[in-house]
Scaffold this motif. Structure first.
Motif, mmCIF file in Angstrom:
data_model
loop_
_atom_site.group_PDB
_atom_site.id
_atom_site.type_symbol
_atom_site.label_atom_id
_atom_site.label_comp_id
_atom_site.label_asym_id
_atom_site.label_seq_id
_atom_site.Cartn_x
_atom_site.Cartn_y
_atom_site.Cartn_z
ATOM 1 N N GLU A 5 -28.715 -41.477 1.821
ATOM 2 C CA GLU A 5 -27.922 -41.844 2.990
ATOM 3 C C GLU A 5 -27.489 -40.597 3.758
ATOM 4 N N ASP A 6 -27.107 -39.555 3.013
ATOM 5 C CA ASP A 6 -26.703 -38.297 3.636
ATOM 6 C C ASP A 6 -27.871 -37.706 4.420
ATOM 7 N N LEU A 7 -29.063 -37.712 3.837
ATOM 8 C CA LEU A 7 -30.251 -37.186 4.493
ATOM 9 C C LEU A 7 -30.593 -38.014 5.735
ATOM 10 N N GLU A 8 -30.442 -39.311 5.633
ATOM 11 C CA GLU A 8 -30.717 -40.183 6.778
ATOM 12 C C GLU A 8 -29.740 -39.896 7.922
ATOM 13 N N THR A 9 -28.481 -39.711 7.583
ATOM 14 C CA THR A 9 -27.468 -39.390 8.594
ATOM 15 C C THR A 9 -27.768 -38.047 9.241
ATOM 16 N N LEU A 10 -28.121 -37.054 8.421
ATOM 17 C CA LEU A 10 -28.480 -35.747 8.962
ATOM 18 C C LEU A 10 -29.693 -35.860 9.884
ATOM 19 N N GLY A 11 -30.676 -36.650 9.462
ATOM 20 C CA GLY A 11 -31.870 -36.860 10.275
ATOM 21 C C GLY A 11 -31.545 -37.470 11.619
ATOM 22 N N GLU A 12 -30.669 -38.461 11.625
ATOM 23 C CA GLU A 12 -30.276 -39.103 12.881
ATOM 24 C C GLU A 12 -29.559 -38.124 13.805
ATOM 25 N N GLN A 13 -28.674 -37.308 13.212
ATOM 26 C CA GLN A 13 -27.949 -36.332 14.020
ATOM 27 C C GLN A 13 -28.896 -35.276 14.587
ATOM 28 N N LEU A 14 -29.816 -34.790 13.751
ATOM 29 C CA LEU A 14 -30.796 -33.802 14.220
ATOM 30 C C LEU A 14 -31.659 -34.384 15.334
ATOM 31 N N TYR A 15 -32.150 -35.589 15.108
ATOM 32 C CA TYR A 15 -33.022 -36.240 16.093
ATOM 33 C C TYR A 15 -32.312 -36.343 17.442
ATOM 34 N N SER A 16 -31.035 -36.736 17.421
ATOM 35 C CA SER A 16 -30.301 -36.892 18.681
ATOM 36 C C SER A 16 -30.135 -35.557 19.409
ATOM 37 N N LEU A 17 -30.112 -34.448 18.670
ATOM 38 C CA LEU A 17 -30.004 -33.135 19.303
ATOM 39 C C LEU A 17 -31.367 -32.606 19.768
ATOM 40 N N ILE A 18 -32.419 -32.946 19.036
ATOM 41 C CA ILE A 18 -33.756 -32.443 19.354
ATOM 42 C C ILE A 18 -34.421 -33.255 20.470
ATOM 43 N N TYR A 19 -34.217 -34.562 20.487
ATOM 44 C CA TYR A 19 -34.911 -35.460 21.406
ATOM 45 C C TYR A 19 -34.783 -35.089 22.891
ATOM 46 N N PRO A 20 -33.595 -34.729 23.385
ATOM 47 C CA PRO A 20 -33.501 -34.433 24.826
ATOM 48 C C PRO A 20 -34.451 -33.338 25.314
ATOM 49 N N LYS A 21 -34.757 -32.349 24.491
ATOM 50 C CA LYS A 21 -35.614 -31.244 24.918
ATOM 51 C C LYS A 21 -37.061 -31.399 24.470
ATOM 52 N N HIS A 22 -37.299 -32.194 23.428
ATOM 53 C CA HIS A 22 -38.647 -32.313 22.850
ATOM 54 C C HIS A 22 -38.959 -33.774 22.535
ATOM 55 N N GLN A 23 -38.990 -34.607 23.564
ATOM 56 C CA GLN A 23 -39.143 -36.043 23.366
ATOM 57 C C GLN A 23 -40.422 -36.420 22.621
ATOM 58 N N GLU A 24 -41.535 -35.795 22.968
ATOM 59 C CA GLU A 24 -42.818 -36.168 22.362
ATOM 60 C C GLU A 24 -42.915 -35.796 20.889
ATOM 61 N N SER A 25 -42.266 -34.714 20.506
ATOM 62 C CA SER A 25 -42.401 -34.250 19.123
ATOM 63 C C SER A 25 -41.095 -34.307 18.335
ATOM 64 N N ALA A 26 -40.089 -35.006 18.861
ATOM 65 C CA ALA A 26 -38.776 -35.041 18.203
ATOM 66 C C ALA A 26 -38.855 -35.606 16.785
ATOM 67 N N GLY A 27 -39.645 -36.636 16.591
ATOM 68 C CA GLY A 27 -39.775 -37.238 15.260
ATOM 69 C C GLY A 27 -40.382 -36.276 14.257
ATOM 70 N N LYS A 28 -41.453 -35.618 14.660
ATOM 71 C CA LYS A 28 -42.137 -34.671 13.774
ATOM 72 C C LYS A 28 -41.241 -33.467 13.490
ATOM 73 N N LEU A 29 -40.586 -32.947 14.525
ATOM 74 C CA LEU A 29 -39.693 -31.798 14.348
ATOM 75 C C LEU A 29 -38.535 -32.148 13.420
ATOM 76 N N THR A 30 -37.974 -33.331 13.606
ATOM 77 C CA THR A 30 -36.876 -33.770 12.745
ATOM 78 C C THR A 30 -37.358 -33.876 11.303
ATOM 79 N N GLY A 31 -38.534 -34.431 11.109
ATOM 80 C CA GLY A 31 -39.099 -34.541 9.760
ATOM 81 C C GLY A 31 -39.298 -33.177 9.119
ATOM 82 N N MET A 32 -39.753 -32.220 9.906
ATOM 83 C CA MET A 32 -39.937 -30.859 9.385
ATOM 84 C C MET A 32 -38.584 -30.260 8.994
ATOM 85 N N MET A 33 -37.591 -30.476 9.824
ATOM 86 C CA MET A 33 -36.258 -29.942 9.533
ATOM 87 C C MET A 33 -35.674 -30.554 8.264
ATOM 88 N N LEU A 34 -35.967 -31.820 8.043
ATOM 89 C CA LEU A 34 -35.408 -32.507 6.873
ATOM 90 C C LEU A 34 -35.967 -31.979 5.553
#
Length: 185
Positions: A5-34
């Motif tokens: 649950e902690d990892l999922e929450t962190l992922g959601e927070q990261l995604y929300s910060l990454i998505y505005p600048k990198h919409q096409e690759s936000a999912g992949k970037l978030t996964g790499m960060m996780l």
């Protein structure tokens, strides 16, 4: 809160910060960060510069992974890649993991055959496994060095204490153990 649950929450927070600048690759970037430790992720959420640097490294890693032909050969006639170039490319990819051991791990990986290193650069999964193994090896070596140095330091202190005691004993045999704190031999 569980680890998942902690990892999922962190992922959601990261995604929300990454998505505005990198919409096409936000999912992949978030996964790499996780893949990074939770403590590092939490720090990134608080430090915008640290997050931007990590996203930049992850983007470079994605670009290298999607363009293996550019990574491996400068032009069609040059089938050999310089060690410096490989080292730089590999370091960039290894540094994404924020292990604090990027230089050592890169050096360890560069000791492998050039074809293997080229494969590491183009295969993120294999690179991740290699980084994890190298980090584990470094930690084990560090533990062994600590064990060895602790015991040899204690042995050195014992030998030094015995030598000092024997010298003091020659000067003042009656008070040698009080002076040195050593038991009489």
């Amino acid at each position: 809160m569980s680890v998942d649950e902690d990892l999922e929450t962190l992922g959601e927070q990261l995604y929300s910060l990454i998505y505005p600048k990198h919409q096409e690759s936000a999912g992949k970037l978030t996964g790499m960060m996780l893949e990074l430790p939770a403590a590092v992720l939490k720090q990134m959420l608080q430090d915008e510069a640290m997050l931007a640097a990590a996203v930049g490294k992850a983007l470079r890693a994605l670009q290298l992974a999607h363009k293996p032909s550019e990574v491996t050969f400068k032009d069609e006639d040059d089938a050999s890649v310089s060690s410096d170039s490989l080292g730089e490319q590999l370091f960039e990819l290894v540094d994404v993991y924020n292990t604090g051991q990027s230089q050592k791990i890169t050096g360890m990986l560069l000791e492998q055959h050039k074809d293997t290193v080229l494969h590491l650069i183009s295969d993120p999964k294999m690179l991740e496994e290699s980084v994890t193994l190298a980090l584990k090896t470094l930690r084990e070596q560090n533990m062994e060095e600590t064990d060895v140095s602790d015991s040899s330091e204690a042995d050195d202190m014992d030998r030094l204490g015995e030598k000092v005691f024997s010298l003091v004993e020659k000067l003042d045999p009656l008070h040698a153990n009080d002076i040195t704190g050593e038991p009489a031999l």
